[in-house]
Scaffold this active site. Structure first.
Site, PDB file in Angstrom:
ATOM      1  N   THR A 186      12.006 -45.565   4.163  1.00 14.74           N
ATOM      2  CA  THR A 186      12.325 -44.432   3.292  1.00 14.74           C
ATOM      3  C   THR A 186      13.837 -44.274   3.170  1.00 14.74           C
ATOM      4  O   THR A 186      14.361 -44.018   2.085  1.00 14.74           O
ATOM      5  CB  THR A 186      11.683 -43.136   3.833  1.00 14.74           C
ATOM      6  OG1 THR A 186      10.269 -43.329   3.870  1.00 14.74           O
ATOM      7  CG2 THR A 186      11.984 -41.958   2.932  1.00 14.74           C
ATOM      8  N   GLU A 243       7.563 -34.607   9.548  1.00 17.53           N
ATOM      9  CA  GLU A 243       8.160 -35.636   8.702  1.00 17.53           C
ATOM     10  C   GLU A 243       9.483 -36.127   9.293  1.00 17.53           C
ATOM     11  O   GLU A 243       9.883 -37.264   9.068  1.00 17.53           O
ATOM     12  CB  GLU A 243       8.409 -35.086   7.292  1.00 17.53           C
ATOM     13  CG  GLU A 243       7.178 -35.068   6.415  1.00 17.53           C
ATOM     14  CD  GLU A 243       6.931 -36.414   5.743  1.00 17.53           C
ATOM     15  OE1 GLU A 243       6.250 -37.245   6.370  1.00 17.53           O
ATOM     16  OE2 GLU A 243       7.416 -36.612   4.615  1.00 17.53           O
TER      17      GLU A 243
END
Lengths: 307, 307
Positions: A182, A127
């Site tokens: 994000t 991630e």
């Protein structure tokens, strides 16, 4: 014969409203596919037809594999073949799906039999490549399947099997997603919040957990209420207010942003008119001059060997 | 002969760490006892040997009965006999126990067969007399028994049956409790908190719910971690840090303030050395020059007719 393996891992939705950075749910909308092949050259290479980085240090799956090779001191080179299906940047856990598939594939390739928490931890390392920081909500869902609660320090994942009748309608708007989406969508969330709001979210989150435990899709749906993150983020999604209103009117129990957005997710059951809810969401986006793809889906199993 | 009824209602602990204003657990440490007798004079009177207000408008049970008489338009006068056993002002849900017993007694006396949420709502009106505001965590636990999650707007209580092996050690320090204690202990909690802290508490609270659902006392215990309210309140309880440390060292899974304090509650199971944990807590208070009463208890059923 033991030198090659293919694993698929599902898309996922994080947060489910009040459970920001804590809740994740695997959904069967899309599956990423990763094939690992042992190579005699001691290198990690990436093969893909998709528009993603092929430098392993900058690729989600690549980072997972590099970390696992280092940790388990394996000697082979590895070719990583990646087939992406989860659309990237839409709040559907795209990077998490690749990371989860990579971690589980490596575990299977070397018969490591790692526990769930470990697999999630390794997948989480991937991630970093996309989100810049490690969050475990999507990867935990993608690795383990079902509904997950993430606790940190130490990492401790609780998995709960969702109700069999739970269904989701996801609307993915055709929107140019900014780079570092994000990061942007995290930056709009206030760092300090009202105690009162945290109590509201905590009570709704507790009800969601009880709903998953009791297999009560209606309780889950009507508890998808977030007074902290959704209000701060919704302006990033043109048409959100109308999409949500439409979906609720069409019978959805609860509606919120999927992960960091811009996809919008409506919760319902298999006895609802799911096509009507999807159409209502599509019409909501249309008013904001946005086209969207709608997907009717259900909870998914976790990352597993492709049959 | 249908004109008189006696109901008992248990003490309770609110918050359980991260679940401030949301979680409650009924405990069998103490029970308040309320006897309602219909009278021909159209008055509400209070009879008690305890040091509590006998003006019904200022008495927890009295307020509940006055509200219910008004709501259901009953014509009788009522004598309320109150026997308090739950110590008042120590975070054991004392006023909630009286309020719960009063609401359930009235319901039984007039065969109203009210639903749980309604009974909790009426009992909550009694909390006004003592806490100055309505909170439902203690009353919901005391009315319904077991573990409760409180959602508001609209009031929606989720009850969960606790694990059979769950045990608590409660240390009630002999401390002069200030008037308006709940108000004081609420005033020290910051009105604005860090988002990061709310995420930590929400993840722990979610794990507590999962623990109650899965009948996993260890998961409940190790999730009793509160980074918001406990740090803000602990200075109001002399010796708290030592009491907590001692209890954990003696084998408790988790330790926190019971409700608004000053009682401290340790969570464990029937296979732990509960006497050792109690003694460790007592010793902790002794270092702060405080004597305390320790009680080993388990979850309780809710308010019910005395047999």
């Amino acid at each position: 014969m033991g030198s090659k393996i293919t694993v698929i891992a599902p898309s996922s939705t994080a947060n489910l409203g009040p459970g920001f950075d804590v809740f994740g749910l695997a959904v069967d909308a899309f599956y990423d596919e990763i094939t690992l092949t042992k190579r005699t050259t001691k290198k990690v290479t990436i093969v893909t037809d998709d528009e993603i980085p092929i430098n392993p240090e900058k690729n989600t799956a690549g980072l997972v594999i590099l970390n696992m090779i280092k940790k388990f001191k394996t000697k082979d080179g590895i070719e990583i073949k990646i087939k992406k299906n989860v659309p990237a940047g839409y709040g559907m856990g795209s990077s998490a799906a690749s990371a989860a598939a990579a971690a589980v594939a490596f575990d299977k390739l070397y018969h490591l039999k790692l526990k769930g928490n470990s697999l999630v931890e390794f997948a989480g390392m991937g991630e970093k490549a996309s989100a810049g920081a490690v969050h475990y909500d999507n990867v935990a869902a993608s690795v383990l399947g079902g509904f997950v609660i993430v606790r940190k320090n130490p990492l401790d994942i609780i998995k709960i099997e969702p109700p069999k009748d739970l269904r989701m309608c996801i609307a993915v708007p055709r929107l140019a997603v900014p780079k570092k989406k994000t990061k942007v969508s995290r930056s709009v969330i206030p760092k300090k919040i009202k105690l009162e709001d945290s109590i509201t979210n905590l009570s709704n989150a507790s009800a969601i957990v009880a709903g998953f435990m009791n297999k009560d899709s209606q309780l889950i749906g009507r508890s998808i209420k977030d007074v902290i993150v959704e209000p701060a983020r919704q302006h990033l999604i043109p048409g959100f207010v109308g999409v949500k209103k439409n979906a609720l009117k069409a019978g959805a129990f609860g509606v919120t942003i999927s992960g960091a957005g811009p996809s919008v997710i409506a919760f319902s059951t298999n006895s609802s008119n799911l096509k009507k809810i999807s159409l209502a969401m599509k019409n909501g986006f249309k008013i904001a001059d946005l086209d969207c793809q709608t997907i009717i889906c259900k909870p998914s199993y976790g990352a597993s060997v492709k049959k």
